[in-house]
Design an enzyme around this catalytic site. Structure first.
Site, PDB file in Angstrom:
ATOM      1  NE  ARG A 169      31.558  63.200  35.526  1.00 12.02           N
ATOM      2  CZ  ARG A 169      30.943  62.479  36.490  1.00 12.02           C
ATOM      3  NH1 ARG A 169      30.991  62.878  37.733  1.00 12.02           N
ATOM      4  NH2 ARG A 169      30.276  61.393  36.177  1.00 12.02           N
ATOM      5  CG  ASP A 178      39.798  86.481  34.567  1.00 17.89           C
ATOM      6  OD1 ASP A 178      40.983  86.189  34.311  1.00 17.89           O
ATOM      7  OD2 ASP A 178      38.860  86.263  33.771  1.00 17.89           O
ATOM      8  CE  LYS A 228      42.082  83.985  25.726  1.00 16.69           C
ATOM      9  NZ  LYS A 228      41.032  83.310  26.408  1.00 16.69           N
ATOM     10  CE1 TYR A 266      36.249  86.586  26.161  1.00 14.30           C
ATOM     11  CE2 TYR A 266      35.230  85.097  27.731  1.00 14.30           C
ATOM     12  CZ  TYR A 266      35.625  85.395  26.442  1.00 14.30           C
ATOM     13  OH  TYR A 266      35.387  84.488  25.434  1.00 14.30           O
TER      14      TYR A 266
END
Ligand SMILES: Cc1ncc(COP(=O)(O)O)c(C=O)c1O
Length: 385
Positions: free
Chosen positions: A46, A169, A194, A98
């Site tokens: 992690r 973003d 994306k 978004y």
């Protein structure tokens, strides 16, 4: 080195074990330490994993960033960045941000004592508009789904004049077309699901910054919130990134043809693409980005039936998301931006008549033929009724 070369050569094979051209996937969750005094670079997956670090290294080179972090999704990246905020802070977001980002702000900020305000036009914002409690401007440019463009360089100057953060973003363009950090942003983030991944098979988020103080917090948040990208997804994202430039070149070429086709088609009442809103936004877009990407939105004229149009398409699948090699179409009001209530949707212009298209790498002629026949069918339906 130019960005398209960096994308391919960002990971030096000589840094990989046995000089492998492709970095290996490290699945181990834990690493044996030398002794109680001398610890290895990796301890628990992690906190750090060689495959993820390989990806973060490649991504930092592309963004020309000193620090980069990979997350399990774009929303995990957004959440980590929002975790930089404190109680009493306020964030300014563009009004057509978004839907998932808005869902976070509208549902989770209040309990954390954070306020937010939706900004209609970031290009009108001045330093005088920034009250003391504003901690950050959070900007999507181009925005999702109305493709509004905000001037990153000017906003960075406005934000920094008052000691605020500018977070961008950059999902729709990637560093191949636009580099927010170089334009003055403090933090750049992505839904790497994306364009960066490009094949609709990886859910991922990325964040980069040049500021050590922010980087230290992001690294802490990555390990503490735990929404890290898995080794296999890190590998898949590295693989996807390698073809970013050729995919984007083709997608933009197809998009240019479709924009040209739609601009004169009687079935298109309104066409949205980065820079279409105003001359000012067009100039900003051309100044700050080397391309406009491949997401556009449309409204059909009343004589054309939207349901029939969507159903008649064969190369555009009706699905959310964007940035993959395949062309997609969706209705933001019901599919991606349903977290905005009906009044807000109406006010902003994310209504059911708005369709968003993500253009893929198919043959451009085929895409035009498909759109032509679907528009023809959409019109016939109205005539028959
Ligand atoms: C602009 C933008 N930012 C962030 C996200 C969230 O990313 P993810 O779906 O990878 O969690 C999306 C998803 O569509 C997006 O379009």
């Amino acid at each position: 080195m130019k960005i398209d070369s960096l994308i391919v050569k960002g990971i030096d094979a000589k840094d990989n074990p046995d000089h492998a051209v492709v970095p290996p996937i490290y699945l181990a969750t834990t690493y044996v330490q030398e002794d109680l005094h001398d610890f290895q670079s990796y301890a628990y997956a992690r906190g750090g994993n060689p495959t993820r670090n390989n990806l973060e290294h490649l991504f930092s080179k592309i963004e020309q960033a000193d620090y980069a972090y990979a997350f399990a999704s774009g929303m995990a990246a957004v959440s980590a960045v929002f975790s930089l905020l404190h109680s009493g802070d306020k964030v300014l977001l563009n009004n057509n941000v978004y839907g998932g980002t808005y869902r976070y702000a509208s549902n989770l900020f209040r309990d954390r004592g954070i306020n937010y305000e939706l900004v209609h036009d970031f290009n009108d914002l001045t330093a005088e508009d920034l009250d003391d409690d504003v901690a950050a401007l959070y900007v999507e440019t181009p925005s999702n789904p109305l493709l509004r463009v905000a001037d990153i360089q000017r906003l960075a100057a406005v934000a920094h004049q008052k000691g605020k953060l500018l977070i961008v973003d950059n999902t729709f363009l990637t560093a191949y077309y636009q580099n927010p950090l170089a334009l003055g942003a403090d933090v750049v983030l992505y839904s790497a699901t994306k364009y960066l991944s490009g094949h609709a098979d990886v859910l991922a988020g990325l964040v980069a910054t040049n500021q050590e103080s922010i980087a230290v917090k992001l690294k802490f948040l990555q390990n503490t919130l735990g929404g890290i990208l898995s080794p296999t997804d890190s590998y898949a994202l590295i693989r996807g990134i390698k073809t970013l430039s050729v995919r984007l070149d083709r997608q933009e070429e197809n998009t240019d043809r479709i924009i040209k086709f739609f601009s004169t088609h009687p079935g298109i009442e309104h066409l949205y693409y980065p820079g279409s809103f105003s001359r000012e936004e067009k100039a900003i877009q051309e100044r700050q980005a080397s391309g406009h990407g491949s997401v556009i939105s449309i409204r059909l004229t009343p004589e054309y039936d939207q349901d029939r149009f969507v159903a008649a398409l064969s190369l555009f699948d009706l699905a959310v998301s964007l940035g993959g090699v395949e062309s997609l179409i969706c209705q933001p009001a019901t599919m991606t931006h349903e977290s905005f209530d009906a009044d807000l949707q109406q006010k902003i212009g994310i209504t059911k008549g708005l369709l968003r298209l993500a253009i893929g790498i198919e043959n451009g002629e085929d895409l035009l033929e498909d759109l032509t026949q679907a528009l023809d069918k959409a019109k016939q339906k109205k005539h028959l009724e």
